[in-house]
Design an enzyme around this catalytic site. Structure first.
Site, PDB file in Angstrom:
ATOM      1  N   GLU A   1      47.123  23.431  16.594  1.00 24.78           N
ATOM      2  CA  GLU A   1      46.338  24.760  16.360  1.00 24.78           C
ATOM      3  C   GLU A   1      45.983  24.927  14.708  1.00 24.78           C
ATOM      4  OE1 GLU A   1      47.406  27.962  19.282  1.00 24.78           O
ATOM      5  OE2 GLU A   1      48.224  28.914  17.456  1.00 24.78           O
TER       6      GLU A   1
ATOM      7  N   LEU B   1      59.396  25.692  17.558  1.00 20.43           N
ATOM      8  CA  LEU B   1      60.266  24.859  16.647  1.00 20.43           C
ATOM      9  C   LEU B   1      61.134  26.031  16.014  1.00 20.43           C
ATOM     10  CD1 LEU B   1      57.726  22.595  14.344  1.00 20.43           C
ATOM     11  CD2 LEU B   1      59.476  21.815  16.246  1.00 20.43           C
TER      12      LEU B   1
ATOM     13  N   ARG C   1      53.856  31.531  25.018  1.00 21.01           N
ATOM     14  CA  ARG C   1      54.384  31.151  23.768  1.00 21.01           C
ATOM     15  C   ARG C   1      53.408  30.921  22.738  1.00 21.01           C
ATOM     16  NH1 ARG C   1      55.337  26.709  20.588  1.00 21.01           N
ATOM     17  NH2 ARG C   1      54.543  25.029  21.720  1.00 21.01           N
TER      18      ARG C   1
ATOM     19  N   GLN D   1      52.228  26.366  29.733  1.00 26.23           N
ATOM     20  CA  GLN D   1      51.210  26.774  28.828  1.00 26.23           C
ATOM     21  C   GLN D   1      50.377  25.583  28.774  1.00 26.23           C
ATOM     22  OE1 GLN D   1      52.017  26.703  24.397  1.00 26.23           O
ATOM     23  NE2 GLN D   1      51.359  28.865  24.871  1.00 26.23           N
TER      24      GLN D   1
ATOM     25  N   HIS E   1      50.909  21.597  27.882  1.00 22.57           N
ATOM     26  CA  HIS E   1      51.760  21.505  26.482  1.00 22.57           C
ATOM     27  C   HIS E   1      53.049  21.897  26.671  1.00 22.57           C
ATOM     28  CE1 HIS E   1      51.872  21.303  22.187  1.00 22.57           C
ATOM     29  NE2 HIS E   1      52.270  22.480  21.948  1.00 22.57           N
TER      30      HIS E   1
ATOM     31  N   LEU F   1      47.356  15.856  21.264  1.00 23.14           N
ATOM     32  CA  LEU F   1      47.149  17.129  20.804  1.00 23.14           C
ATOM     33  C   LEU F   1      46.588  17.232  19.480  1.00 23.14           C
ATOM     34  CD1 LEU F   1      47.823  20.132  21.718  1.00 23.14           C
ATOM     35  CD2 LEU F   1      49.732  19.912  19.738  1.00 23.14           C
TER      36      LEU F   1
ATOM     37  N   PHE G   1      48.338  30.799  12.230  1.00 22.67           N
ATOM     38  CA  PHE G   1      48.446  30.344  13.622  1.00 22.67           C
ATOM     39  C   PHE G   1      47.990  31.254  14.429  1.00 22.67           C
ATOM     40  CE2 PHE G   1      49.946  26.487  15.365  1.00 22.67           C
ATOM     41  CZ  PHE G   1      49.975  25.321  14.173  1.00 22.67           C
TER      42      PHE G   1
ATOM     43  N   HIS H   1      47.458  24.051  25.961  1.00 21.56           N
ATOM     44  CA  HIS H   1      47.072  24.238  24.845  1.00 21.56           C
ATOM     45  C   HIS H   1      45.560  23.676  24.747  1.00 21.56           C
ATOM     46  CE1 HIS H   1      46.397  23.413  20.445  1.00 21.56           C
ATOM     47  NE2 HIS H   1      47.734  23.451  20.123  1.00 21.56           N
TER      48      HIS H   1
ATOM     49  N   ARG I   1      47.246  31.114  23.082  1.00 18.19           N
ATOM     50  CA  ARG I   1      46.644  29.752  23.618  1.00 18.19           C
ATOM     51  C   ARG I   1      46.119  30.407  25.089  1.00 18.19           C
ATOM     52  NH1 ARG I   1      51.353  25.905  21.186  1.00 18.19           N
ATOM     53  NH2 ARG I   1      50.368  26.012  19.225  1.00 18.19           N
TER      54      ARG I   1
HETATM   55  C1  FAD Z   1      52.485  17.248  20.301  1.00 20.09           C
HETATM   56  C2  FAD Z   1      53.020  18.530  20.189  1.00 20.09           C
HETATM   57  C3  FAD Z   1      53.006  19.032  19.230  1.00 20.09           C
HETATM   58  C4  FAD Z   1      53.807  20.131  19.041  1.00 20.09           C
HETATM   59  N1  FAD Z   1      53.553  20.905  17.836  1.00 20.09           N
HETATM   60  C5  FAD Z   1      54.479  22.268  17.700  1.00 20.09           C
HETATM   61  C6  FAD Z   1      54.363  22.951  16.513  1.00 20.09           C
HETATM   62  O1  FAD Z   1      53.661  22.394  15.620  1.00 20.09           O
HETATM   63  N2  FAD Z   1      55.126  23.917  16.476  1.00 20.09           N
HETATM   64  C7  FAD Z   1      55.933  24.227  17.332  1.00 20.09           C
HETATM   65  O2  FAD Z   1      56.749  25.263  17.110  1.00 20.09           O
HETATM   66  N3  FAD Z   1      55.952  23.618  18.545  1.00 20.09           N
HETATM   67  C8  FAD Z   1      55.218  22.482  18.730  1.00 20.09           C
HETATM   68  N4  FAD Z   1      55.559  22.083  19.835  1.00 20.09           N
HETATM   69  C9  FAD Z   1      56.557  22.173  20.823  1.00 20.09           C
HETATM   70  C10 FAD Z   1      57.733  21.690  20.320  1.00 20.09           C
HETATM   71  O3  FAD Z   1      57.769  20.574  19.637  1.00 20.09           O
HETATM   72  C11 FAD Z   1      58.623  21.394  21.459  1.00 20.09           C
HETATM   73  O4  FAD Z   1      58.946  22.456  22.370  1.00 20.09           O
HETATM   74  C12 FAD Z   1      60.362  21.130  20.995  1.00 20.09           C
HETATM   75  O5  FAD Z   1      60.027  20.259  19.744  1.00 20.09           O
HETATM   76  C13 FAD Z   1      61.212  20.764  22.008  1.00 20.09           C
HETATM   77  O6  FAD Z   1      62.342  20.378  21.349  1.00 20.09           O
HETATM   78  P1  FAD Z   1      63.561  20.078  22.153  1.00 20.09           P
HETATM   79  O7  FAD Z   1      64.779  19.785  21.169  1.00 20.09           O
HETATM   80  O8  FAD Z   1      63.897  21.304  22.962  1.00 20.09           O
HETATM   81  O9  FAD Z   1      63.392  18.798  23.097  1.00 20.09           O
HETATM   82  P2  FAD Z   1      62.719  17.137  22.711  1.00 20.09           P
HETATM   83  O10 FAD Z   1      62.421  17.445  21.146  1.00 20.09           O
HETATM   84  O11 FAD Z   1      61.674  17.009  23.486  1.00 20.09           O
HETATM   85  O12 FAD Z   1      63.918  16.396  22.879  1.00 20.09           O
HETATM   86  C14 FAD Z   1      64.666  16.211  24.025  1.00 20.09           C
HETATM   87  C15 FAD Z   1      65.957  15.336  24.124  1.00 20.09           C
HETATM   88  O13 FAD Z   1      66.350  15.105  25.286  1.00 20.09           O
HETATM   89  C16 FAD Z   1      66.816  13.826  25.728  1.00 20.09           C
HETATM   90  N5  FAD Z   1      66.597  13.689  27.168  1.00 20.09           N
HETATM   91  C17 FAD Z   1      65.920  14.160  28.056  1.00 20.09           C
HETATM   92  N6  FAD Z   1      66.360  13.747  29.322  1.00 20.09           N
HETATM   93  C18 FAD Z   1      67.506  13.186  29.102  1.00 20.09           C
HETATM   94  C19 FAD Z   1      68.540  12.382  29.926  1.00 20.09           C
HETATM   95  N7  FAD Z   1      68.229  12.200  31.404  1.00 20.09           N
HETATM   96  N8  FAD Z   1      69.677  11.933  29.512  1.00 20.09           N
HETATM   97  C20 FAD Z   1      69.669  11.971  27.928  1.00 20.09           C
HETATM   98  N9  FAD Z   1      69.029  12.434  27.182  1.00 20.09           N
HETATM   99  C21 FAD Z   1      67.950  12.941  27.716  1.00 20.09           C
HETATM  100  C22 FAD Z   1      65.784  12.944  24.907  1.00 20.09           C
HETATM  101  O14 FAD Z   1      66.298  11.576  24.512  1.00 20.09           O
HETATM  102  C23 FAD Z   1      65.461  13.825  23.709  1.00 20.09           C
HETATM  103  O15 FAD Z   1      66.286  13.627  22.473  1.00 20.09           O
HETATM  104  C24 FAD Z   1      54.638  20.677  20.118  1.00 20.09           C
HETATM  105  C25 FAD Z   1      54.834  19.707  21.152  1.00 20.09           C
HETATM  106  C26 FAD Z   1      53.953  18.829  21.251  1.00 20.09           C
HETATM  107  C27 FAD Z   1      54.134  17.880  22.628  1.00 20.09           C
END
Ligand code: FAD
Length: 578
Positions: free
Chosen positions: A252, A398, A392, A237, A350, A249, A117, A239, A283
């Site tokens: 990568e 993840l 990042r 960021q 991203h 997306l 990566f 991507h 990135r």
């Molecule tokens: C398409 C894509 C591919 C990616 N691929 C990778 C990868 O391969 N490797 C990597 O390391 N990172 C990757 N990333 C980045 C990574 O996936 C995210 O940064 C990470 O998953 C965010 O996790 P989180 O738990 O912080 O938030 P999220 O998974 O976004 O969860 C947010 C949560 O908050 C809740 N929420 C939000 N607002 C409210 C509210 N007002 N009231 C109640 N609940 C609320 C939602 O319901 C949800 O459950 C990718 C991102 C994207 C968009």
């Protein structure tokens, strides 16, 4: 009718960060997860490429190399104590997920397989290293399913499709949250000894983004409106490989498996920008290089406005087996056959490097002097710990959500076991009730969707990959005008059952706050670093700017800025070459 609940730990958000926290807390104290989405619909589920850890299953590796890459990738803005913790704990984090049943891809010997990566190298930048653990291109989906199953097993209680509106604070201590139940329109007051925000990112402020519609910055928005600070908001960021015009997306991992970026002449242009690791540069550098190619007229297509991701030299079996989803995206959305031709791509908004400032145990900071808010925690993309600094590396998010989500859950357990349940005034919900009622009174002069479209276009044109004083000043002025228009709008749908017009209305308000915080922080930072590139200040200036930005909304509503030193460690800032 308002309903009341009492918990030791309440976690807002059911993505990877929220579920990791819930699992750690739920084993010990009474824990609830409150989420506006059904848990497995959280954005974590769309993460494709992988989660990194220096397991050294395929090639030599060490957590120190991983830490070095993370700090260098961050353009030296990451706090090195936090980076060390993340890179060391990565190995156990992956092995724990494996033991919970996560179906990682395997090497022929049966070990967890790893792939390359961007920005991950061996021996301090010598050559790319295979460090990302993955489950085809559905790694996030598998993480989310695995954690959700385990949370259910531990008896964590879920309040799904509950929209959190506010944080309850009593004399400077966090006392709970207020949520709106989407199915009934009822308000719920959650009293709790501890609360953790894990609400994810806010990429929907940009027109071209990989982010889901729900990523609107609700958590940081609530925090900002409470007069608490947000950190490093100028660093967003882009991507490199979003599908042309759509932003969807292409991981990568495509370049990790051997994909190459080419301009309209078929040239592998990254050789000119990052001679050692080429297409696997971080990135921020690749997105900027693509921008330069397009500006120089070397973009492909009729308007010379995209580049091509070439997978034709990758073994077709690898493409089909290890990148099945993203190749299907190219076929479905652009009618392009990746095994035979280049896929049109552009940089896509991203990942938010900035967010709610925290300690390494996810405790939220009250100010830039590192005082904390008792009982309040944040983790994941909505937080800023800061392990990603100004940029990042792929697969580090993840990892971040699993490591710091878990640390937050453990810290909440400890806090909740030693602190009483805070008293909450009986009228705690009234403010939220009045707010909702006011949004549904009177006529609506214009749809919020129109204002949102203007914001997304403005942010894309003026505050994305390349910025300068003029563009940022214009963006700031536009945001001010859009905020005035927004303040006059009302919700026309007055129903109580799944009123999506109401929730979208509230979400857009948070997006405006996030845009304001980004642009004001970016205007002040007169240097270029990581994802923040200013063509009127092209150099990184460590003497003045090796520091974190803290932005706070004052009583009068105007934002003010303060700065906090970066925690350095083994690595002193040097010029970033790849
Ligand atoms: C398409 C894509 C591919 C990616 N691929 C990778 C990868 O391969 N490797 C990597 O390391 N990172 C990757 N990333 C980045 C990574 O996936 C995210 O940064 C990470 O998953 C965010 O996790 P989180 O738990 O912080 O938030 P999220 O998974 O976004 O969860 C947010 C949560 O908050 C809740 N929420 C939000 N607002 C409210 C509210 N007002 N009231 C109640 N609940 C609320 C939602 O319901 C949800 O459950 C990718 C991102 C994207 C968009």
């Amino acid at each position: 009718m308002t309903r009341y609940h009492t918990y030791d730990a309440v976690i807002v958000g059911a993505g990877g960060a929220g579920l990791s926290a819930a699992l750690a807390a739920g084993k010990n104290v009474k824990t609830a997860v409150v989420s506006k989405l059904y848990p497995t619909r959280s954005h974590t589920g769309t993460a494709q490429g992988g989660m990194c850890a220096a397991l050294a299953n395929v090639e030599d590796d060490s957590w120190e190399w991983h830490a070095f890459d993370t700090v260098k990738g961050s353009d030296f803005l990451a706090d090195q104590d936090a980076v060390d913790i993340m890179c060391k704990e990565a190995v156990t984090a992956v092995l724990e997920l494996e033991r919970m049943g996560l179906p990682f891809n395997r090497t022929p010997e049966g070990r967890i397989d790893q792939r390359r990566f961007g920005g991950h190298t061996r021996d301090h930048g010598e050559a790319p290293v295979k460090r990302a653990c993955y489950a085809a291109d559905r790694t996030g989906h598998m993480i989310l399913q695995t954690l959700y199953q385990q949370c259910n097993k531990e008896g964590v209680e879920f309040f799904n499709e509950f929209f959190v509106l506010d944080l309850l604070m009593v004399e400077g201590t966090c006392a709970g949250i207020i949520a709106y139940e989407l199915a009934t329109g009822e308000l719920h007051v959650f009293r709790s000894r501890s609360v953790l925000f894990a609400t994810g990112g806010y990429g929907k402020m940009f027109k071209i983004t990989s982010n889901a519609h729900t990523l609107t910055g609700d958590g940081p928005g609530v925090v900002y409106r409470k007069g608490l600070p947000l950190e490093d908001m100028e660093f967003f960021q882009f991507h490199p490989t979003g599908l042309y015009r759509l932003g969807i997306l292409l991981s990568e991992a495509a370049r990790g498996e051997g994909g190459i970026l080419r301009n309209k002449d078929g040239e592998r242009f990254m050789e000119n920008y990052a001679p050692t690791i080429k297409d696997l540069a971080p990135r921020d550098m690749v997105s900027r290089a693509m921008f330069s190619e397009i500006k120089a007229g070397r973009g492909a297509g009729e308007d010379n406005d995209y580049l091509l991701l070439d997978l034709t030299e990758v073994d077709p079996e690898v493409v089909e087996k290890k990148l099945p989803d993203i190749t299907e995206f190219a076929r479905t959305y652009l009618d392009v056959e990746p095994l035979e031709e280049g896929v049109p791509v552009v940089p896509t908004a991203h990942y938010a490097m900035g967010g709610i400032p925290t300690t390494v145990d996810a405790e939220v900071l009250r100010d830039h002097r590192a005082e904390t808010v008792p009982g309040f925690y944040a983790a994941g993309e909505c937080a800023c710990v800061s392990v990603h600094g100004a940029n990042r590396l792929g697969t580090n998010s993840l990892l971040d959500i699993v490591v710091f989500g878990r640390r937050g859950g453990l810290a909440m357990t400890e806090y909740a076991s030693t602190h009483p349940l805070p008293d909450v005034p009986e009228d705690a919900h009234e403010h939220a009730e009045k707010w909702l009622a006011s949004l549904m009174e009177g006529d609506n002069p214009e749809p919020v969707a129109d204002i949102r479209e203007t914001l997304q276009q403005e942010m894309m044109d003026k505050a994305s990959v390349v910025r300068n004083e003029d563009s940022l000043t214009q963006a700031r002025d536009s945001i001010g005008k859009l905020a005035e228009r927004y303040a006059g709008t009302r919700v026309r749908d007055r129903s109580k059952v799944f009123n999506t017009e109401l929730t979208e209305h509230i979400e857009f308000g948070y997006l405006l706050d996030m845009a304001e915080a980004l642009v004001v922080s970016a205007l002040a930072r007169t240097e270029s670093r990581g994802g923040h590139y200013r063509d009127d200040h092209e150099m990184r200036e460590d003497e003045h700017w090796l520091k974190h930005t803290f932005i706070t909304k004052g009583d009068g509503g105007d934002p003010s800025l303060a700065y906090k030193d970066v925690t350095l460690g083994r690595y002193t800032p040097v010029e970033r070459k790849y």
